[in-house]
Enzyme design. Structure first.
Site, PDB file in Angstrom:
ATOM      1  N   SER A 125      28.774 -45.004  41.458  1.00  0.00           N
ATOM      2  CA  SER A 125      28.119 -44.413  42.631  1.00  0.00           C
ATOM      3  C   SER A 125      29.112 -44.283  43.769  1.00  0.00           C
ATOM      4  O   SER A 125      30.037 -45.094  43.897  1.00  0.00           O
ATOM      5  CB  SER A 125      26.972 -45.345  43.051  1.00  0.00           C
ATOM      6  OG  SER A 125      26.530 -45.016  44.343  1.00  0.00           O
ATOM      7  N   TYR A 151      23.335 -54.199  45.306  1.00  0.00           N
ATOM      8  CA  TYR A 151      23.341 -53.094  44.332  1.00  0.00           C
ATOM      9  C   TYR A 151      24.725 -52.431  44.305  1.00  0.00           C
ATOM     10  O   TYR A 151      25.331 -52.254  43.254  1.00  0.00           O
ATOM     11  CB  TYR A 151      22.259 -52.055  44.681  1.00  0.00           C
ATOM     12  CG  TYR A 151      22.513 -50.716  44.017  1.00  0.00           C
ATOM     13  CD1 TYR A 151      22.322 -50.553  42.646  1.00  0.00           C
ATOM     14  CD2 TYR A 151      23.004 -49.623  44.748  1.00  0.00           C
ATOM     15  CE1 TYR A 151      22.602 -49.341  42.025  1.00  0.00           C
ATOM     16  CE2 TYR A 151      23.282 -48.416  44.140  1.00  0.00           C
ATOM     17  CZ  TYR A 151      23.082 -48.277  42.781  1.00  0.00           C
ATOM     18  OH  TYR A 151      23.373 -47.089  42.164  1.00  0.00           O
ATOM     19  N   LYS A 155      28.016 -52.168  41.325  1.00  0.00           N
ATOM     20  CA  LYS A 155      28.734 -50.981  40.822  1.00  0.00           C
ATOM     21  C   LYS A 155      30.240 -51.207  40.948  1.00  0.00           C
ATOM     22  O   LYS A 155      31.007 -50.893  40.038  1.00  0.00           O
ATOM     23  CB  LYS A 155      28.323 -49.723  41.611  1.00  0.00           C
ATOM     24  CG  LYS A 155      26.915 -49.269  41.325  1.00  0.00           C
ATOM     25  CD  LYS A 155      26.763 -48.768  39.906  1.00  0.00           C
ATOM     26  CE  LYS A 155      25.325 -48.513  39.543  1.00  0.00           C
ATOM     27  NZ  LYS A 155      25.083 -48.279  38.126  1.00  0.00           N
ATOM     28  N   ASN A 181      24.447 -37.788  45.701  1.00  0.00           N
ATOM     29  CA  ASN A 181      22.984 -37.973  45.804  1.00  0.00           C
ATOM     30  C   ASN A 181      22.251 -37.073  44.813  1.00  0.00           C
ATOM     31  O   ASN A 181      22.004 -35.905  45.113  1.00  0.00           O
ATOM     32  CB  ASN A 181      22.515 -37.695  47.234  1.00  0.00           C
ATOM     33  CG  ASN A 181      23.033 -38.727  48.215  1.00  0.00           C
ATOM     34  OD1 ASN A 181      24.231 -38.884  48.364  1.00  0.00           O
ATOM     35  ND2 ASN A 181      22.145 -39.442  48.873  1.00  0.00           N
ATOM     36  N   GLY A 294      22.983 -49.440  58.153  1.00  0.00           N
ATOM     37  CA  GLY A 294      23.889 -49.195  57.020  1.00  0.00           C
ATOM     38  C   GLY A 294      24.139 -47.726  56.740  1.00  0.00           C
ATOM     39  O   GLY A 294      25.054 -47.382  55.993  1.00  0.00           O
TER      40      GLY A 294
HETATM   41  P1  NAD Z   1      16.456 -44.944  36.667  1.00  0.00           P
HETATM   42  O1  NAD Z   1      15.908 -46.229  37.186  1.00  0.00           O
HETATM   43  O2  NAD Z   1      15.558 -43.761  36.604  1.00  0.00           O
HETATM   44  O3  NAD Z   1      17.075 -45.177  35.203  1.00  0.00           O
HETATM   45  C1  NAD Z   1      17.671 -46.402  34.820  1.00  0.00           C
HETATM   46  C2  NAD Z   1      17.032 -46.826  33.505  1.00  0.00           C
HETATM   47  O4  NAD Z   1      17.637 -48.060  33.102  1.00  0.00           O
HETATM   48  C3  NAD Z   1      15.535 -47.084  33.616  1.00  0.00           C
HETATM   49  O5  NAD Z   1      14.864 -46.310  32.614  1.00  0.00           O
HETATM   50  C4  NAD Z   1      15.374 -48.575  33.372  1.00  0.00           C
HETATM   51  O6  NAD Z   1      14.169 -48.880  32.697  1.00  0.00           O
HETATM   52  C5  NAD Z   1      16.617 -48.878  32.551  1.00  0.00           C
HETATM   53  N1  NAD Z   1      17.085 -50.280  32.643  1.00  0.00           N
HETATM   54  C6  NAD Z   1      17.328 -50.997  33.774  1.00  0.00           C
HETATM   55  N2  NAD Z   1      17.767 -52.225  33.447  1.00  0.00           N
HETATM   56  C7  NAD Z   1      17.803 -52.296  32.094  1.00  0.00           C
HETATM   57  C8  NAD Z   1      18.155 -53.300  31.159  1.00  0.00           C
HETATM   58  N3  NAD Z   1      18.533 -54.534  31.552  1.00  0.00           N
HETATM   59  N4  NAD Z   1      18.094 -53.027  29.834  1.00  0.00           N
HETATM   60  C9  NAD Z   1      17.689 -51.795  29.406  1.00  0.00           C
HETATM   61  N5  NAD Z   1      17.322 -50.797  30.239  1.00  0.00           N
HETATM   62  C10 NAD Z   1      17.386 -51.047  31.573  1.00  0.00           C
HETATM   63  O7  NAD Z   1      17.760 -44.622  37.535  1.00  0.00           O
HETATM   64  P2  NAD Z   1      18.638 -43.286  37.608  1.00  0.00           P
HETATM   65  O8  NAD Z   1      18.439 -42.690  38.935  1.00  0.00           O
HETATM   66  O9  NAD Z   1      18.450 -42.469  36.382  1.00  0.00           O
HETATM   67  O10 NAD Z   1      20.087 -43.931  37.601  1.00  0.00           O
HETATM   68  C11 NAD Z   1      20.838 -44.110  36.408  1.00  0.00           C
HETATM   69  C12 NAD Z   1      22.121 -44.838  36.748  1.00  0.00           C
HETATM   70  O11 NAD Z   1      22.836 -44.076  37.737  1.00  0.00           O
HETATM   71  C13 NAD Z   1      21.899 -46.220  37.347  1.00  0.00           C
HETATM   72  O12 NAD Z   1      22.887 -47.084  36.837  1.00  0.00           O
HETATM   73  C14 NAD Z   1      22.093 -45.986  38.827  1.00  0.00           C
HETATM   74  O13 NAD Z   1      22.539 -47.137  39.488  1.00  0.00           O
HETATM   75  C15 NAD Z   1      23.167 -44.909  38.838  1.00  0.00           C
HETATM   76  N6  NAD Z   1      23.152 -44.105  40.066  1.00  0.00           N
HETATM   77  C16 NAD Z   1      21.985 -43.510  40.466  1.00  0.00           C
HETATM   78  C17 NAD Z   1      21.972 -42.798  41.659  1.00  0.00           C
HETATM   79  C18 NAD Z   1      20.687 -42.165  42.154  1.00  0.00           C
HETATM   80  O14 NAD Z   1      20.602 -41.844  43.354  1.00  0.00           O
HETATM   81  N7  NAD Z   1      19.690 -41.918  41.305  1.00  0.00           N
HETATM   82  C19 NAD Z   1      23.132 -42.653  42.428  1.00  0.00           C
HETATM   83  C20 NAD Z   1      24.305 -43.260  41.964  1.00  0.00           C
HETATM   84  C21 NAD Z   1      24.304 -43.986  40.780  1.00  0.00           C
HETATM   85  C1  UD1 Z   2      21.301 -44.720  49.439  1.00  0.00           C
HETATM   86  C2  UD1 Z   2      21.969 -46.069  49.544  1.00  0.00           C
HETATM   87  C3  UD1 Z   2      23.184 -46.103  48.622  1.00  0.00           C
HETATM   88  C4  UD1 Z   2      22.771 -45.737  47.196  1.00  0.00           C
HETATM   89  C5  UD1 Z   2      22.044 -44.387  47.176  1.00  0.00           C
HETATM   90  C6  UD1 Z   2      21.516 -44.034  45.800  1.00  0.00           C
HETATM   91  C7  UD1 Z   2      21.551 -47.039  51.742  1.00  0.00           C
HETATM   92  C8  UD1 Z   2      22.124 -47.313  53.099  1.00  0.00           C
HETATM   93  N1  UD1 Z   2      22.341 -46.340  50.924  1.00  0.00           N
HETATM   94  O1  UD1 Z   2      22.217 -43.717  49.846  1.00  0.00           O
HETATM   95  O2  UD1 Z   2      23.761 -47.396  48.649  1.00  0.00           O
HETATM   96  O3  UD1 Z   2      23.913 -45.640  46.369  1.00  0.00           O
HETATM   97  O4  UD1 Z   2      20.936 -44.436  48.099  1.00  0.00           O
HETATM   98  O5  UD1 Z   2      20.534 -44.927  45.397  1.00  0.00           O
HETATM   99  O6  UD1 Z   2      20.455 -47.460  51.408  1.00  0.00           O
HETATM  100  N2  UD1 Z   2      16.387 -40.742  54.788  1.00  0.00           N
HETATM  101  C9  UD1 Z   2      15.425 -40.568  55.758  1.00  0.00           C
HETATM  102  N3  UD1 Z   2      14.175 -41.040  55.511  1.00  0.00           N
HETATM  103  C10 UD1 Z   2      13.834 -41.674  54.345  1.00  0.00           C
HETATM  104  C11 UD1 Z   2      14.817 -41.845  53.362  1.00  0.00           C
HETATM  105  C12 UD1 Z   2      16.093 -41.375  53.618  1.00  0.00           C
HETATM  106  O7  UD1 Z   2      15.700 -40.010  56.823  1.00  0.00           O
HETATM  107  O8  UD1 Z   2      12.679 -42.095  54.204  1.00  0.00           O
HETATM  108  C13 UD1 Z   2      17.739 -40.235  55.037  1.00  0.00           C
HETATM  109  C14 UD1 Z   2      18.782 -41.337  55.065  1.00  0.00           C
HETATM  110  O9  UD1 Z   2      18.988 -41.778  56.370  1.00  0.00           O
HETATM  111  C15 UD1 Z   2      20.011 -40.598  54.512  1.00  0.00           C
HETATM  112  C16 UD1 Z   2      19.445 -39.494  53.619  1.00  0.00           C
HETATM  113  O10 UD1 Z   2      18.069 -39.377  53.962  1.00  0.00           O
HETATM  114  O11 UD1 Z   2      20.692 -39.993  55.558  1.00  0.00           O
HETATM  115  C17 UD1 Z   2      19.569 -39.825  52.154  1.00  0.00           C
HETATM  116  O12 UD1 Z   2      19.037 -41.126  51.949  1.00  0.00           O
HETATM  117  P1  UD1 Z   2      19.001 -41.809  50.510  1.00  0.00           P
HETATM  118  O13 UD1 Z   2      18.317 -40.902  49.553  1.00  0.00           O
HETATM  119  O14 UD1 Z   2      18.427 -43.184  50.680  1.00  0.00           O
HETATM  120  O15 UD1 Z   2      20.527 -41.863  50.068  1.00  0.00           O
HETATM  121  P2  UD1 Z   2      21.803 -42.534  50.779  1.00  0.00           P
HETATM  122  O16 UD1 Z   2      21.457 -43.106  52.095  1.00  0.00           O
HETATM  123  O17 UD1 Z   2      22.896 -41.545  50.745  1.00  0.00           O
END
Ligand code: NAD
Ligand code: UD1
Length: 332
Positions: A125, A151, A155, A181, A294
């Site tokens: 991430s 979290y 990573k 994002n 943050g």
């Molecule tokens: P998600 O929660 O939809 O998918 C993650 C899946 O992992 C879920 O289906 C959950 O049931 C499974 N899981 C969690 N812990 C487990 C375990 N111990 N054993 C087996 N399965 C397990 O999340 P996502 O948005 O699809 O994200 C996927 C990956 O990408 C994650 O590692 C997340 O941290 C990373 N990531 C997501 C975002 C985002 O904004 N969605 C951003 C950056 C990184």
């Molecule tokens: C957040 C996390 C980051 C994580 C990422 C993906 C924080 C500070 N950062 O990033 O660590 O990797 O999610 O899971 O939590 N916003 C609003 N109202 C809301 C929700 C969000 O205004 O109810 C704004 C936030 O201020 C931000 C933008 O929308 O500017 C995106 O927010 P979000 O989806 O939470 O992503 P990040 O903040 O980029």
């Protein structure tokens, strides 16, 4: 046919990647404990692709069960999405996050090494850039300093563990993909983001407001040094992101490689609200509230390395993401 195990494959990004893998001809198996996803995703994947992947309901923390999956699996590669991702929960329950994400990955790596599976793509991430996050983060931007929540630290820790495993095992090939994002849904509307519990991220909250489950969106601050005062982020359509994994898989090479996956374009919170209203034809209720601790004003990807080396380019727009999200909500 290359056989790929996708951990977290019923989740948001995992399910979209499974669809792209199947459509590209890979033999795919999914491993997930269904902590944050539903078994019905398998039916949806099979409606889209005509293939129902083999599913292992296994927790990465259950080492004996995980070992059994690997001893029978015959996998060529692994894409590792499984992990917990709720930032606020990770602050309240740090040990849950370190155990699930870090220990879960260590178990996975042990099984891979025990079974001579040496190709891995990992979901990292942009959060690893921490305090160094900036208007344009490149892979050379320092990582690990000023990460404000457990979290994000998991990573960073996993990235470091993977680099050490590569150093100790010269055949091991790892690609760390740093997502910005992810938003949107599959254009079929059959799969999308459906987190259990109260979401933290902007798009799932917009979806809940649009469904009337939350009365209005709280916009966290409009006094940032940006053109409209709200924070700017690099939102990438989940289908583009999923395709990035196939490119990364094809280019895996010994050692640890790192790529940002983003669009390079920033969008403000108010622009996201407008885009949702434009796509839905309905005004999205919102209120400006205090800044969220943050949050940084602008975080965008320099995605030029992924473009040059993987041939990656995000093609879908914010409007595409909004239309696909609405299709997903309608089918819900
Ligand atoms: P998600 O929660 O939809 O998918 C993650 C899946 O992992 C879920 O289906 C959950 O049931 C499974 N899981 C969690 N812990 C487990 C375990 N111990 N054993 C087996 N399965 C397990 O999340 P996502 O948005 O699809 O994200 C996927 C990956 O990408 C994650 O590692 C997340 O941290 C990373 N990531 C997501 C975002 C985002 O904004 N969605 C951003 C950056 C990184
Ligand atoms: C957040 C996390 C980051 C994580 C990422 C993906 C924080 C500070 N950062 O990033 O660590 O990797 O999610 O899971 O939590 N916003 C609003 N109202 C809301 C929700 C969000 O205004 O109810 C704004 C936030 O201020 C931000 C933008 O929308 O500017 C995106 O927010 P979000 O989806 O939470 O992503 P990040 O903040 O980029």
């Amino acid at each position: 046919m290359e056989k790929v195990l996708v951990t977290g494959g019923t989740g948001f990004i995992g399910s979209h990647t499974v669809v792209e893998l199947i459509q590209a001809g890979y033999d795919v198996e999914i491993l997930d404990n269904l902590d944050n996803s539903k078994i019905s995703v398998l039916d949806q994947i099979s409606k889209i692709t005509g293939v129902r992947p083999v599913f292992h309901q296994v927790d990465l923390l259950d080492f004996p069960k995980l070992s059994k999956v690997f001893s029978k699996g015959g996998y060529d590669s692994v894409i590792h999405f499984a992990g917990l991702k709720a930032v606020a929960e990770s602050v309240e329950k740090p040990l849950k996050y370190y155990e699930n994400n870090v220990s879960g990955t260590i178990n996975l790596l042990k099984c891979m090494l025990n079974n001579e599976v040496s190709r891995l793509v990992f979901s990292s991430s942009a959060t690893v850039y921490g305090a160094n996050s900036s208007d344009s983060c490149s892979e050379k931007t320092p990582t690990g300093v000023g990460i404000t929540n457990p979290y994000g630290k998991t990573k960073y820790m996993i990235e470091e563990i993977l680099k050490d495993v590569c150093a100790a095992n010269p055949d091991f090939s790892v690609t760390l993909l740093r997502y910005f994002n992810p938003i949107g849904a599959h254009p079929s509307g059959l799969i999308g983001e459906d987190p259990n519990g109260i979401p933290n991220n902007l798009m799932p909250i917009i979806m809940k407001v649009s469904r009337g489950e939350i009365p209005e969106l709280s916009v966290y601050g409009n006094d940032y040094p940006t053109f409209d005062g709200t924070c700017i982020r690099d939102y990438i359509h989940v289908v583009d992101l999923a395709k990035g994994h196939l490119l990364a898989l094809k280019k895996l090479r010994p050692g640890a490689s790192v790529y940002n996956l983003g669009t390079g374009q920033g969008t403000s919170v108010l622009e996201m609200v407008e885009a949702f209203s434009r796509a839905s034809g309905r005004r999205l209720p919102f209120r400006i509230v205090e800044r969220r601790p943050g949050d940084l004003p602008v975080i965008c990807a320099d995605a030029s390395k992924a473009n040059a080396e993987l041939g990656f380019k995000a093609e879908l727009t914010i409007d595409d993401a909004m239309h696909d999200t609405l299709r997903y909500i309608a089918a819900y």
